[in-house]
Motif scaffolding. Structure first.
Motif, PDB file in Angstrom:
ATOM      1  N   GLU A  92      43.601  38.156  -3.191  1.00 41.60           N
ATOM      2  CA  GLU A  92      44.176  39.237  -3.998  1.00 41.60           C
ATOM      3  C   GLU A  92      44.006  40.591  -3.320  1.00 41.60           C
ATOM      4  O   GLU A  92      44.935  41.388  -3.254  1.00 41.60           O
ATOM      5  N   ALA A  93      42.791  40.844  -2.820  1.00 40.50           N
ATOM      6  CA  ALA A  93      42.510  42.138  -2.202  1.00 40.50           C
ATOM      7  C   ALA A  93      43.338  42.348  -0.937  1.00 40.50           C
ATOM      8  O   ALA A  93      43.890  43.435  -0.720  1.00 40.50           O
ATOM      9  N   ARG A  94      43.446  41.330  -0.103  1.00 35.76           N
ATOM     10  CA  ARG A  94      44.247  41.448   1.118  1.00 35.76           C
ATOM     11  C   ARG A  94      45.716  41.693   0.787  1.00 35.76           C
ATOM     12  O   ARG A  94      46.378  42.492   1.426  1.00 35.76           O
ATOM     13  N   TYR A  95      46.213  40.969  -0.171  1.00 30.07           N
ATOM     14  CA  TYR A  95      47.615  41.125  -0.561  1.00 30.07           C
ATOM     15  C   TYR A  95      47.863  42.543  -1.056  1.00 30.07           C
ATOM     16  O   TYR A  95      48.807  43.202  -0.637  1.00 30.07           O
ATOM     17  N   ARG A  96      47.021  43.000  -1.973  1.00 28.77           N
ATOM     18  CA  ARG A  96      47.205  44.329  -2.555  1.00 28.77           C
ATOM     19  C   ARG A  96      47.139  45.400  -1.466  1.00 28.77           C
ATOM     20  O   ARG A  96      47.984  46.297  -1.406  1.00 28.77           O
ATOM     21  N   LYS A  97      46.176  45.270  -0.578  1.00 27.37           N
ATOM     22  CA  LYS A  97      46.017  46.265   0.477  1.00 27.37           C
ATOM     23  C   LYS A  97      47.172  46.195   1.468  1.00 27.37           C
ATOM     24  O   LYS A  97      47.766  47.217   1.812  1.00 27.37           O
ATOM     25  N   GLY A  98      47.506  44.989   1.931  1.00 21.24           N
ATOM     26  CA  GLY A  98      48.526  44.834   2.968  1.00 21.24           C
ATOM     27  C   GLY A  98      49.951  45.064   2.500  1.00 21.24           C
ATOM     28  O   GLY A  98      50.790  45.534   3.256  1.00 21.24           O
ATOM     29  N   ARG A  99      50.225  44.738   1.252  1.00 18.64           N
ATOM     30  CA  ARG A  99      51.604  44.839   0.759  1.00 18.64           C
ATOM     31  C   ARG A  99      51.872  46.092  -0.064  1.00 18.64           C
ATOM     32  O   ARG A  99      53.050  46.437  -0.261  1.00 18.64           O
ATOM     33  N   HIS A 100      50.814  46.764  -0.545  1.00 16.70           N
ATOM     34  CA  HIS A 100      51.061  47.910  -1.421  1.00 16.70           C
ATOM     35  C   HIS A 100      50.324  49.173  -0.994  1.00 16.70           C
ATOM     36  O   HIS A 100      50.938  50.223  -0.855  1.00 16.70           O
ATOM     37  N   GLU A 101      49.011  49.101  -0.806  1.00 20.23           N
ATOM     38  CA  GLU A 101      48.246  50.309  -0.518  1.00 20.23           C
ATOM     39  C   GLU A 101      48.565  50.885   0.861  1.00 20.23           C
ATOM     40  O   GLU A 101      48.815  52.082   0.986  1.00 20.23           O
TER      41      GLU A 101
END
Length: 158
Positions: A92-101
């Motif tokens: 979840e954290a990787r996805y949120r960081k890589g795709r949004h933040e």
């Protein structure tokens, strides 16, 4: 070769939104935890059966050794399932960081650079840079059980 299944087929665009990843990770975590619990129960029963029904003629070392061979794989499987459940948080954290933040921060920096280049001041009306996306809200426990697949179905029907 045709696939016949009642659910939707997998495609990469299913994880294009933060709420989809959140629902997927929550559902996966629940499945992994339930499987780890199942293996733990089988392990407990295997240990109890072995201790109660130790075959005659075994010495203490041989009994310990065979017990280890019976129970050891269950312990390892349980540990792997528990570790996999923990990794869903990293997913979840990787996805949120890589795709949004990170993309939002890059877009904001590019917009600021463009505004500085054109000489636009902070007080003038211009495009407002996008704000970084925070973590998605946690879903309610009632909808967590079928969250990912229901979101996929809703999105496919829309």
């Amino acid at each position: 070769m045709s696939r016949t299944s009642s659910g939707p087929e997998w495609s990469g665009d299913m994880l294009s939104k933060p709420e989809m990843v959140d629902a997927f990770a929550t559902q996966l975590r629940g499945v992994l935890k339930s499987q780890a619990t199942f293996v733990a129960e089988v392990r407990q029963e295997a240990e109890a059966m072995w201790k109660a029904n130790r075959p005659e003629g075994y010495g203490s070392f041989e009994a310990w050794w065979r017990h280890r061979w019976v129970v050891g794989p269950f312990r390892e499987i349980q540990e792997h399932l528990e570790e996999a459940s923990k990794l869903t948080f990293e997913l979840e954290a990787r996805y949120r960081k890589g795709r949004h933040e990170i993309p939002a921060a890059r877009q904001s920096a590019a917009l600021e650079k463009k505004q500085a280049k054109t000489g636009v001041t902070a007080g003038a009306q211009g495009a407002i840079p996008p704000k970084p996306v925070g973590p998605p809200p946690t879903p309610s426990p009632a909808g967590a059980a079928d969250g990912f697949l229901s979101l996929v179905s809703k999105e496919r029907s829309a």
